[in-house]
Write a protein that holds these residues in place. Structure first.
Motif, PDB file in Angstrom:
ATOM      1  N   PHE A  17       0.849  -1.184   0.000  1.00 45.76           N
ATOM      2  CA  PHE A  17       0.000   0.000   0.000  1.00 45.76           C
ATOM      3  C   PHE A  17       0.887   1.238   0.000  1.00 45.76           C
ATOM      4  O   PHE A  17       1.973   1.217   0.591  1.00 45.76           O
ATOM      5  CB  PHE A  17      -0.923   0.008   1.217  1.00 45.76           C
ATOM      6  CG  PHE A  17      -2.055  -0.976   1.098  1.00 45.76           C
ATOM      7  CD1 PHE A  17      -3.100  -0.732   0.223  1.00 45.76           C
ATOM      8  CD2 PHE A  17      -2.066  -2.138   1.851  1.00 45.76           C
ATOM      9  CE1 PHE A  17      -4.134  -1.638   0.104  1.00 45.76           C
ATOM     10  CE2 PHE A  17      -3.110  -3.047   1.737  1.00 45.76           C
ATOM     11  CZ  PHE A  17      -4.154  -2.800   0.862  1.00 45.76           C
ATOM     12  N   GLU A  68     -14.702 -12.433   7.938  1.00 47.70           N
ATOM     13  CA  GLU A  68     -15.117 -12.483   9.340  1.00 47.70           C
ATOM     14  C   GLU A  68     -16.630 -12.439   9.485  1.00 47.70           C
ATOM     15  O   GLU A  68     -17.167 -11.561  10.150  1.00 47.70           O
ATOM     16  CB  GLU A  68     -14.513 -11.297  10.112  1.00 47.70           C
ATOM     17  CG  GLU A  68     -13.079 -11.052   9.723  1.00 47.70           C
ATOM     18  CD  GLU A  68     -12.126 -11.126  10.885  1.00 47.70           C
ATOM     19  OE1 GLU A  68     -12.558 -11.572  11.968  1.00 47.70           O
ATOM     20  OE2 GLU A  68     -10.963 -10.764  10.702  1.00 47.70           O
ATOM     21  N   SER A  96      -4.887 -10.106  13.585  1.00 49.91           N
ATOM     22  CA  SER A  96      -5.406  -8.874  13.011  1.00 49.91           C
ATOM     23  C   SER A  96      -4.277  -8.158  12.265  1.00 49.91           C
ATOM     24  O   SER A  96      -3.168  -8.043  12.783  1.00 49.91           O
ATOM     25  CB  SER A  96      -5.949  -7.992  14.126  1.00 49.91           C
ATOM     26  OG  SER A  96      -6.511  -6.838  13.571  1.00 49.91           O
ATOM     27  N   GLY A  97      -4.537  -7.744  11.049  1.00 53.77           N
ATOM     28  CA  GLY A  97      -3.514  -7.060  10.255  1.00 53.77           C
ATOM     29  C   GLY A  97      -2.631  -8.001   9.472  1.00 53.77           C
ATOM     30  O   GLY A  97      -1.694  -7.565   8.799  1.00 53.77           O
ATOM     31  N   ALA A  98      -2.923  -9.303   9.520  1.00 55.37           N
ATOM     32  CA  ALA A  98      -2.068 -10.279   8.837  1.00 55.37           C
ATOM     33  C   ALA A  98      -2.239 -10.223   7.329  1.00 55.37           C
ATOM     34  O   ALA A  98      -1.344 -10.641   6.584  1.00 55.37           O
ATOM     35  CB  ALA A  98      -2.388 -11.684   9.351  1.00 55.37           C
ATOM     36  N   GLY A  99      -3.379  -9.699   6.876  1.00 53.10           N
ATOM     37  CA  GLY A  99      -3.578  -9.594   5.427  1.00 53.10           C
ATOM     38  C   GLY A  99      -4.751 -10.400   4.898  1.00 53.10           C
ATOM     39  O   GLY A  99      -4.896 -10.557   3.685  1.00 53.10           O
ATOM     40  N   LYS A 100      -5.623 -10.865   5.789  1.00 47.84           N
ATOM     41  CA  LYS A 100      -6.759 -11.696   5.364  1.00 47.84           C
ATOM     42  C   LYS A 100      -7.690 -10.917   4.438  1.00 47.84           C
ATOM     43  O   LYS A 100      -8.023 -11.374   3.336  1.00 47.84           O
ATOM     44  CB  LYS A 100      -7.557 -12.174   6.591  1.00 47.84           C
ATOM     45  CG  LYS A 100      -6.723 -12.932   7.620  1.00 47.84           C
ATOM     46  CD  LYS A 100      -7.569 -13.428   8.773  1.00 47.84           C
ATOM     47  CE  LYS A 100      -8.127 -12.319   9.652  1.00 47.84           C
ATOM     48  NZ  LYS A 100      -7.079 -11.607  10.434  1.00 47.84           N
ATOM     49  N   SER A 101      -8.097  -9.732   4.909  1.00 46.04           N
ATOM     50  CA  SER A 101      -9.008  -8.932   4.072  1.00 46.04           C
ATOM     51  C   SER A 101      -8.357  -8.545   2.768  1.00 46.04           C
ATOM     52  O   SER A 101      -9.012  -8.484   1.721  1.00 46.04           O
ATOM     53  CB  SER A 101      -9.438  -7.668   4.824  1.00 46.04           C
ATOM     54  OG  SER A 101     -10.142  -8.010   5.992  1.00 46.04           O
ATOM     55  N   THR A 102      -7.046  -8.313   2.830  1.00 49.22           N
ATOM     56  CA  THR A 102      -6.333  -7.932   1.602  1.00 49.22           C
ATOM     57  C   THR A 102      -6.406  -9.051   0.569  1.00 49.22           C
ATOM     58  O   THR A 102      -6.630  -8.799  -0.616  1.00 49.22           O
ATOM     59  CB  THR A 102      -4.875  -7.578   1.936  1.00 49.22           C
ATOM     60  OG1 THR A 102      -4.878  -6.554   2.921  1.00 49.22           O
ATOM     61  CG2 THR A 102      -4.141  -7.080   0.711  1.00 49.22           C
ATOM     62  N   LYS A 161       1.050   4.088   1.579  1.00 49.24           N
ATOM     63  CA  LYS A 161       1.645   4.368   2.890  1.00 49.24           C
ATOM     64  C   LYS A 161       1.370   3.171   3.767  1.00 49.24           C
ATOM     65  O   LYS A 161       0.250   2.818   3.994  1.00 49.24           O
ATOM     66  CB  LYS A 161       1.060   5.659   3.479  1.00 49.24           C
ATOM     67  CG  LYS A 161      -0.429   5.775   3.315  1.00 49.24           C
ATOM     68  CD  LYS A 161      -0.968   7.031   3.916  1.00 49.24           C
ATOM     69  CE  LYS A 161      -2.458   6.936   3.791  1.00 49.24           C
ATOM     70  NZ  LYS A 161      -3.343   7.851   3.805  1.00 49.24           N
ATOM     71  N   ALA A 200       1.574  -5.519   2.594  1.00 51.58           N
ATOM     72  CA  ALA A 200       0.449  -6.199   3.220  1.00 51.58           C
ATOM     73  C   ALA A 200       0.468  -7.682   2.879  1.00 51.58           C
ATOM     74  O   ALA A 200       0.003  -8.510   3.650  1.00 51.58           O
ATOM     75  CB  ALA A 200      -0.864  -5.570   2.771  1.00 51.58           C
TER      76      ALA A 200
HETATM   77  N1  LIG Z   1      -6.057   0.768   1.960  1.00 51.16           N
HETATM   78  C1  LIG Z   1      -4.964   0.537   2.715  1.00 51.16           C
HETATM   79  N2  LIG Z   1      -3.964   1.450   2.749  1.00 51.16           N
HETATM   80  C2  LIG Z   1      -2.864   1.233   3.469  1.00 51.16           C
HETATM   81  N3  LIG Z   1      -2.671   0.135   4.206  1.00 51.16           N
HETATM   82  C3  LIG Z   1      -3.626  -0.819   4.211  1.00 51.16           C
HETATM   83  C4  LIG Z   1      -4.832  -0.652   3.470  1.00 51.16           C
HETATM   84  N4  LIG Z   1      -5.603  -1.750   3.667  1.00 51.16           N
HETATM   85  C5  LIG Z   1      -4.909  -2.550   4.490  1.00 51.16           C
HETATM   86  N5  LIG Z   1      -3.742  -2.015   4.832  1.00 51.16           N
HETATM   87  C6  LIG Z   1      -2.715  -2.617   5.686  1.00 51.16           C
HETATM   88  O1  LIG Z   1      -2.483  -3.920   5.237  1.00 51.16           O
HETATM   89  C7  LIG Z   1      -2.298  -4.791   6.334  1.00 51.16           C
HETATM   90  C8  LIG Z   1      -3.245  -5.964   6.226  1.00 51.16           C
HETATM   91  O2  LIG Z   1      -4.574  -5.518   6.399  1.00 51.16           O
HETATM   92  P1  LIG Z   1      -5.838  -6.480   6.326  1.00 51.16           P
HETATM   93  O3  LIG Z   1      -7.037  -5.625   6.358  1.00 51.16           O
HETATM   94  O4  LIG Z   1      -5.678  -7.387   5.182  1.00 51.16           O
HETATM   95  O5  LIG Z   1      -5.704  -7.293   7.676  1.00 51.16           O
HETATM   96  P2  LIG Z   1      -6.667  -8.417   8.248  1.00 51.16           P
HETATM   97  O6  LIG Z   1      -5.874  -9.649   8.322  1.00 51.16           O
HETATM   98  O7  LIG Z   1      -7.905  -8.469   7.478  1.00 51.16           O
HETATM   99  O8  LIG Z   1      -6.946  -7.872   9.709  1.00 51.16           O
HETATM  100  P3  LIG Z   1      -8.289  -7.925  10.581  1.00 51.16           P
HETATM  101  O9  LIG Z   1      -8.327  -9.282  11.179  1.00 51.16           O
HETATM  102  O10 LIG Z   1      -8.067  -6.898  11.616  1.00 51.16           O
HETATM  103  O11 LIG Z   1      -9.421  -7.627   9.677  1.00 51.16           O
HETATM  104  C9  LIG Z   1      -2.511  -3.957   7.582  1.00 51.16           C
HETATM  105  O12 LIG Z   1      -1.244  -3.644   8.126  1.00 51.16           O
HETATM  106  C10 LIG Z   1      -3.191  -2.706   7.104  1.00 51.16           C
HETATM  107  O13 LIG Z   1      -2.777  -1.592   7.855  1.00 51.16           O
END
Ligand SMILES: Nc1ncnc2c1ncn2[C@@H]1O[C@H](COP(=O)(O)OP(=O)(O)OP(=O)(O)O)[C@@H](O)[C@H]1O
Ligand SMILES: [Mg+2]
Lengths: 285, 231
Positions: free
Chosen positions: B11, B163, B37-43, B13, B17
């Motif tokens: 990303f 989730e 949380s923040g591992a990258g699942k949603s990504t 900034k 991810a």
């Molecule tokens: N649009 C964005 N711009 C910048 N950084 C992002 C963006 N979306 C996600 N990130 C970063 O990418 C990383 C992974 O985010 P992601 O949402 O995939 O985590 P996650 O595993 O889904 O977490 P959670 O369980 O909290 O939902 C995080 O460090 C987040 O800060």
């Protein structure tokens, strides 16, 4: 298509306040444009009325045979610039002088010989009532052998010309300024309506809507709002016109085409304003 | 069906991810996507439904190579996916029924069959009785079911759920999870992002675990782990 109309109308029902606000804003923006338009239309009308008096008079030499004059009159009427040419005999000229110049009635009464020449009075078609064409026609009239002298109010026609140019320039600049302001205000209003539904746009895209599908209801809705606003603006302008007409001066209102143009202008701004702001939104998702 | 090959996601900034993630999900599979949380699942999910492009590497979904897909291909791709968002993303000013119908109409499906199809999926998720309710009149679990119904109405080949039980109590969680299992049993692949490890242990499904953007463990390729080793 069915669905597009339904979605566009639903927006009015779901956000009646914002929709009413948009229409009102559009209506008032266009009303201001309309008021200016009324001024312009009436100024133009006034100038036309004044130009109505632009006339070229060819004074004839005494003793020109009437057959020649009648033929010449036909010729003159056939000039492309000429609306009408009328012959005024010596006697008619005197008659006219007697009724118009009441103060000199006694003098005129006592004359032994009629001193007034016969003339041909030439009226130009409205669009030729400017210095260039008036000069042109006057020159051609001088070419007739039996014409003694040709007169028209040169100064006056020149002033009228200048006035017309100024009115057109000012009208264009001010009109354009008003139109631009209206476009900005209406554009902002339309953008608010789109912004209010940005969440919906995002969700539509995520469940598989094409850009066109997302856009169409907004376009229709924008055009509808613009049209409604335009109609209200014309109605308001008519109200203003009626008031002015009743209390101030005799004014004229838009022609049917001009009224339709105002409504169409509103529709176009609504349509393209929506297209622009939805487009900007879609690029983000 | 879904294939990630050496996928990186950065990303503007924020750091990476996703770091060099590769996996393949077959038709009809049920996959847990886990990690802190923040591992990258949603990504990962966002890359699958093309909300975000991969920075490098290849993402293939249902025959599309997403790096090459044009903007107008994306709606077609999304119609083959059912997406359930962590925050539901229902339209507040439409009833449950209208929310579901909306996803169908958006695809230009014929209108005559719409009400029947909508009622069928609402019945499937157990919400037929609340078809006329607005989201604010529904509990979190019920809203989640509406979201699932909306994802199902286009008969997707893959259901992506981010989730889906995150905000629900235990009973509602079990209900929603059972629903996803039923959906999977009828042939739809399900990718479920979750950090509910109890849920993961309960079921014999494949697990893909991310840690700070890197793929740590994939039960389809790695040795099975013992309970103590998993986080
Ligand atoms: N649009 C964005 N711009 C910048 N950084 C992002 C963006 N979306 C996600 N990130 C970063 O990418 C990383 C992974 O985010 P992601 O949402 O995939 O985590 P996650 O595993 O889904 O977490 P959670 O369980 O909290 O939902 C995080 O460090 C987040 O800060
Ligand atoms: Mg997440």
């Amino acid at each position: 298509m069915n669905l597009v109309i339904r979605e566009a109308l639903l927006a009015f029902r779901r956000a009646p306040l914002l929709s009413a606000l948009s229409v009102t804003t559009i209506a008032f923006s266009l009303f201001v444009v309309g008021l200016f338009g009324l001024v312009a239309v009436n100024l133009q009308q006034a100038l036309r009325d004044v130009a109505e008096r632009v006339e070229i008079v060819a004074y004839l030499l005494p003793g020109a045979p009437i057959e020649t004059i009648t033929l010449a009159q036909k010729d003159i009427e056939a000039f492309p610039e000429v609306q009408a040419a009328s012959y005024v005999s010596e006697d008619q000229a005197l008659q006219r002088a007697r009724t118009e110049l009441v103060e000199f009635r006694d003098v005129l009464q006592e004359l032994e010989r009629n001193p007034l020449p016969a003339s041909i009075e030439v009226k130009l078609k409205p669009r030729f009532r400017d210095v260039g064409h008036v000069n042109d026609v006057a020159e051609r009239l001088r070419g007739f052998g039996f014409v003694d002298d040709v007169r028209f109010g040169r100064d006056w026609v020149e002033k009228l010309d200048r006035l017309r140019q100024i009115a057109a320039a000012v009208g264009l600049v001010v009109g354009a300024a008003f139109a631009v302001v209206a476009i900005i205000i209406i554009g902002t209003t339309i953008r608010m309506a789109v912004l209010q539904r940005s969440r919906e746009i995002v969700i539509m895209r995520l469940v598989g809507a094409t850009d066109g599908f997302v856009r169409r209801p907004f376009l229709l809705q924008g055009a509808l709002k613009g049209m409604l606003g335009g109609l209200v603006a014309v109605a308001l302008s008519y109200g203003a016109y009626a008031l002015i007409n009743r209390w101030l001066i005799h004014a004229s209102f838009f022609s049917q085409e001009q009224a339709v143009a105002i409504v169409g202008f509103g529709m176009l701004i609504g349509f393209f304003g929506s297209a622009a702001s939805v487009g900007r939104h879609l690029r983000k998702v | 069906m879904i294939k990630f090959t050496n996928v990186f996601k950065a990303f503007p900034k924020g750091g990476l991810a996703l770091k060099d993630v590769s996996f393949h999900i077959a038709k009809g599979e049920f996959v847990f996507l886990t990690g802190h949380s923040g591992a990258g699942k949603s990504t990962v999910l966002k890359l699958i439904y093309a909300e975000q492009p991969a920075t490098s590497g290849e993402v293939r979904v249902s025959g599309f190579n997403l790096a090459e897909a044009r903007r107008k291909d994306i709606p077609m791709l999304r119609r083959r996916l059912g997406i359930v968002f962590q925050d539901f993303r229902l339209l507040e000013d439409r009833t449950a029924e209208e929310n579901v119908a909306f996803a169908l109409e958006v695809t230009g499906a014929r209108r005559a069959s719409t009400p029947a199809r909508v009622m069928r999926v609402l019945t499937q998720v157990g919400l037929a009785a609340k078809a006329q309710a607005y989201p604010r009149e529904l509990s979190g679990g019920e809203q989640q079911r509406v979201a699932i119904a909306r994802a199902l109405v286009n008969e997707p080949t893959v259901l992506l759920a981010d989730e889906p039980t995150g905000n629900l109590d235990e009973r509602a969680t079990r209900g929603v999870f059972q629903l996803l299992r039923d959906i999977n049993a009828s042939g739809t692949a399900v990718v479920m992002a979750t950090h509910d490890l109890d849920l993961v242990r309960q079921a014999p499904y494949r697990v893909i675990e991310l840690q700070e953007g890197a793929l740590m463990y994939d039960s389809a390729v790695d040795e099975p782990r013992d309970e103590a080793a998993s986080p």
